[in-house]
Scaffold this motif. Structure first.
Motif, PDB file in Angstrom:
ATOM      1  N   SER A   1       0.777  -1.206   0.284  1.00  0.00           N
ATOM      2  CA  SER A   1      -0.263  -0.322  -0.373  1.00  0.00           C
ATOM      3  C   SER A   1       0.486   1.689  -0.257  1.00  0.00           C
ATOM      4  CB  SER A   1      -1.236  -0.399   1.012  1.00  0.00           C
ATOM      5  OG  SER A   1      -1.481   1.327   1.761  1.00  0.00           O
ATOM      6  N   ASP A   2       1.561   1.396   0.622  1.00  0.00           N
ATOM      7  CA  ASP A   2       2.454   2.404   0.692  1.00  0.00           C
ATOM      8  C   ASP A   2       3.499   2.574  -0.030  1.00  0.00           C
ATOM      9  OD1 ASP A   2       1.359   3.031   3.059  1.00  0.00           O
ATOM     10  OD2 ASP A   2       3.378   1.828   4.818  1.00  0.00           O
ATOM     11  N   VAL A   3       3.921   1.446  -1.299  1.00  0.00           N
ATOM     12  CA  VAL A   3       4.648   2.011  -1.816  1.00  0.00           C
ATOM     13  C   VAL A   3       4.242   2.340  -3.179  1.00  0.00           C
ATOM     14  CG1 VAL A   3       6.336   0.444  -4.459  1.00  0.00           C
ATOM     15  CG2 VAL A   3       6.257  -0.040  -1.880  1.00  0.00           C
ATOM     16  N   ALA A   4       3.053   1.938  -3.530  1.00  0.00           N
ATOM     17  CA  ALA A   4       1.548   2.572  -4.331  1.00  0.00           C
ATOM     18  C   ALA A   4       1.702   4.212  -4.733  1.00  0.00           C
ATOM     19  CB  ALA A   4       0.381   1.275  -4.476  1.00  0.00           C
ATOM     20  N   LYS A   5       1.795   4.338  -3.226  1.00  0.00           N
ATOM     21  CA  LYS A   5       1.642   5.931  -3.101  1.00  0.00           C
ATOM     22  C   LYS A   5       2.476   6.401  -3.241  1.00  0.00           C
ATOM     23  CE  LYS A   5      -0.709   5.171   1.864  1.00  0.00           C
ATOM     24  NZ  LYS A   5      -0.583   5.301   2.890  1.00  0.00           N
ATOM     25  N   LEU A   6       4.100   5.947  -3.929  1.00  0.00           N
ATOM     26  CA  LEU A   6       4.670   6.240  -4.592  1.00  0.00           C
ATOM     27  C   LEU A   6       4.509   6.719  -6.208  1.00  0.00           C
ATOM     28  CD1 LEU A   6       7.557   5.402  -3.211  1.00  0.00           C
ATOM     29  CD2 LEU A   6       6.200   7.216  -2.627  1.00  0.00           C
ATOM     30  N   PHE A   7       2.814   7.291  -6.692  1.00  0.00           N
ATOM     31  CA  PHE A   7       3.533   7.210  -8.614  1.00  0.00           C
ATOM     32  C   PHE A   7       3.904   8.017  -9.106  1.00  0.00           C
ATOM     33  CE2 PHE A   7       0.252   8.576 -11.896  1.00  0.00           C
ATOM     34  CZ  PHE A   7       0.865   6.934 -12.600  1.00  0.00           C
ATOM     35  N   ASP A   8       4.728   7.284  -9.867  1.00  0.00           N
ATOM     36  CA  ASP A   8       5.796   7.914 -10.944  1.00  0.00           C
ATOM     37  C   ASP A   8       5.800   7.105 -12.570  1.00  0.00           C
ATOM     38  OD1 ASP A   8       7.735   9.195 -12.010  1.00  0.00           O
ATOM     39  OD2 ASP A   8       9.664   7.679 -10.809  1.00  0.00           O
ATOM     40  N   PRO A   9       4.546   7.755 -13.220  1.00  0.00           N
ATOM     41  CA  PRO A   9       4.893   7.285 -14.852  1.00  0.00           C
ATOM     42  C   PRO A   9       6.207   7.255 -15.521  1.00  0.00           C
ATOM     43  CG  PRO A   9       3.111   8.357 -14.573  1.00  0.00           C
ATOM     44  CD  PRO A   9       3.626   8.398 -12.784  1.00  0.00           C
ATOM     45  N   THR A  10       6.792   8.463 -14.831  1.00  0.00           N
ATOM     46  CA  THR A  10       7.351   9.068 -15.851  1.00  0.00           C
ATOM     47  C   THR A  10       9.401   8.024 -15.422  1.00  0.00           C
ATOM     48  OG1 THR A  10       8.337  10.350 -13.665  1.00  0.00           O
ATOM     49  CG2 THR A  10       6.992  11.183 -15.971  1.00  0.00           C
ATOM     50  N   GLY A  11       8.790   7.800 -14.595  1.00  0.00           N
ATOM     51  CA  GLY A  11      10.333   6.349 -14.060  1.00  0.00           C
ATOM     52  C   GLY A  11      11.804   7.890 -13.637  1.00  0.00           C
ATOM     53  N   ILE A  12      11.062   9.045 -13.102  1.00  0.00           N
ATOM     54  CA  ILE A  12      12.400  10.048 -12.451  1.00  0.00           C
ATOM     55  C   ILE A  12      12.638   9.399 -10.731  1.00  0.00           C
ATOM     56  CG2 ILE A  12      11.907  12.947 -11.775  1.00  0.00           C
ATOM     57  CD1 ILE A  12      10.438  12.828 -13.802  1.00  0.00           C
ATOM     58  N   LEU A  13      11.738   8.839 -10.589  1.00  0.00           N
ATOM     59  CA  LEU A  13      11.614   8.735  -9.211  1.00  0.00           C
ATOM     60  C   LEU A  13      12.877   7.316  -8.544  1.00  0.00           C
ATOM     61  CD1 LEU A  13       8.586  10.308  -7.261  1.00  0.00           C
ATOM     62  CD2 LEU A  13      11.251  11.133  -7.554  1.00  0.00           C
ATOM     63  N   ALA A  14      13.943   7.612  -8.974  1.00  0.00           N
ATOM     64  CA  ALA A  14      14.832   6.456  -8.506  1.00  0.00           C
ATOM     65  C   ALA A  14      14.102   5.215  -7.299  1.00  0.00           C
ATOM     66  CB  ALA A  14      16.158   6.374  -8.866  1.00  0.00           C
ATOM     67  N   LEU A  15      14.122   5.865  -6.211  1.00  0.00           N
ATOM     68  CA  LEU A  15      12.905   5.080  -5.335  1.00  0.00           C
ATOM     69  C   LEU A  15      12.382   4.958  -5.360  1.00  0.00           C
ATOM     70  CD1 LEU A  15      10.590   7.298  -3.713  1.00  0.00           C
ATOM     71  CD2 LEU A  15      11.798   8.512  -3.282  1.00  0.00           C
ATOM     72  N   VAL A  16      11.353   4.497  -6.110  1.00  0.00           N
ATOM     73  CA  VAL A  16      10.356   4.178  -6.446  1.00  0.00           C
ATOM     74  C   VAL A  16      11.265   2.519  -7.023  1.00  0.00           C
ATOM     75  CG1 VAL A  16       8.215   3.233  -8.305  1.00  0.00           C
ATOM     76  CG2 VAL A  16       8.973   6.140  -7.516  1.00  0.00           C
ATOM     77  N   VAL A  17      11.814   2.304  -7.353  1.00  0.00           N
ATOM     78  CA  VAL A  17      12.364   0.892  -8.410  1.00  0.00           C
ATOM     79  C   VAL A  17      12.694   0.118  -6.415  1.00  0.00           C
ATOM     80  CG1 VAL A  17      14.114  -0.488  -9.273  1.00  0.00           C
ATOM     81  CG2 VAL A  17      13.151   2.179 -10.103  1.00  0.00           C
ATOM     82  N   THR A  18      13.328   1.332  -5.384  1.00  0.00           N
ATOM     83  CA  THR A  18      14.008   0.496  -3.976  1.00  0.00           C
ATOM     84  C   THR A  18      12.773  -0.333  -3.548  1.00  0.00           C
ATOM     85  OG1 THR A  18      15.798   2.232  -4.736  1.00  0.00           O
ATOM     86  CG2 THR A  18      14.685   0.773  -2.190  1.00  0.00           C
ATOM     87  N   GLY A  19      11.087   0.604  -3.668  1.00  0.00           N
ATOM     88  CA  GLY A  19      10.054   0.107  -3.288  1.00  0.00           C
ATOM     89  C   GLY A  19      10.082  -1.447  -3.685  1.00  0.00           C
ATOM     90  N   LYS A  20       9.578  -1.376  -5.061  1.00  0.00           N
ATOM     91  CA  LYS A  20       9.086  -2.516  -5.792  1.00  0.00           C
ATOM     92  C   LYS A  20      10.105  -3.984  -5.745  1.00  0.00           C
ATOM     93  CE  LYS A  20       6.944   0.259  -9.336  1.00  0.00           C
ATOM     94  NZ  LYS A  20       6.880   0.412 -10.498  1.00  0.00           N
TER      95      LYS A  20
END
Length: 288
Positions: free
Chosen positions: A236-255
């Protein structure tokens, strides 16, 4: 939707379970619920292919030119009932989100395309730019696009409004990076008037948009107390990090962390082992 009668035993139909979301009140339909036939509505629908442009393409198009525009198609739900009234049965006459056929049959997308292409020959005075924008820039009911000048933006908005009105579609919640465009769209046609954008923070395609500064930005509402950690909570917390542009590298860390939870064989509501809890808390504490 429209009022309907009770289904008789020989009539095919499906009663979709639903519940209310209380924050920003809305109804959520559950087409995945199985009936006494052990089959759900979602399981008997054909999925089809997605007909709309990729989200990333639309975002890039929205950022292409200097003047940004972002209205929405109007959706009306006017029926009101009292809690003391008898339960009433309704038949849905519009697209129901949560069903398998949604990606192909999105009413806004397919109907806009149909309206634009079939009415084009009858509206020869409308610009080609308006037709192309309708066919390429809609994402469900959002219409983010951009123009190089205020004059072009005003003309595009007027022509898009005119074309969509042929199919009785109304655009609402107009927003723009230009106060002049907003002034024109709400009825003040003077090109000398510059309006202050009172609510600059908006949402465009799931991203935050500061219309006054014309900047996309990210904002996540984080809870100070992480609380009971489970795979469900982390997802649920990772889903809040919505980044379709791929700018936030930290989203990958969460996934990647979610992959570790699956590899560990954890159930949805099982507490995370100490090692994984420590890793997640360290990551979570740095998000702000």
């Amino acid at each position: 939707m429209e009022r309907a009668n009770q289904l008789n035993v020989n009539e095919a139909g499906f009663y979709i379970p639903h519940h209310a979301v209380m924050w920003k009140f809305r109804i959520v339909f559950n087409a995945s619920a199985r009936t006494t036939t052990v089959v759900s509505l979602k399981e008997v629908q054909l999925v089809g292919t997605t007909i709309q442009e990729p989200l990333l393409n639309i975002i890039y198009r929205f950022r292409r030119f200097r003047i940004a525009l972002s209205p929405m198609l109007r959706r009306c739900f006017d029926r009101r009932e009292s809690p003391t009234d008898d339960i009433t049965i309704y038949r849905l006459t519009t697209l129901t989100y949560g069903t398998a056929a949604v990606p192909t049959t999105r009413s806004a997308q397919s109907t806009n395309a149909h309206t634009t292409t079939t009415r084009w020959s009858l509206t020869v005075n409308k610009s080609i730019a308006a037709r192309d924008a309708i066919l390429s820039s809609f994402y469900v009911d959002d219409f983010p696009t951009s123009c190089d000048t205020e004059e072009n933006a005003t003309e595009l908005a007027a022509n898009v409004i005119s074309l969509l009105s042929e199919g009785h579609f109304r655009l609402r919640k107009w927003n723009s990076s230009s106060g002049e465009i907003i002034a024109r769209l709400i009825g003040n046609r003077s090109s000398n008037v510059e309006m202050t954008i009172e609510t600059p923070t908006a949402t465009v395609l799931g991203l935050r948009w500061d219309a006054a500064a014309d900047e996309l930005f990210f904002k996540v509402d984080l809870k100070e107390n992480i609380g009971f950690l489970t795979k469900r909570r982390v997802l649920s917390d990772v889903a809040k990090l919505f980044d379709p542009t791929g700018i936030l590298a930290l989203v990958v860390t969460g996934k990647i962390f979610i992959q570790r939870l699956w590899a560990a064989g954890l159930s949805w509501d099982e507490p995370l082992p100490d090692e994984l809890q420590t890793t997640w808390v360290a990551f979570y504490s740095e998000l702000d």
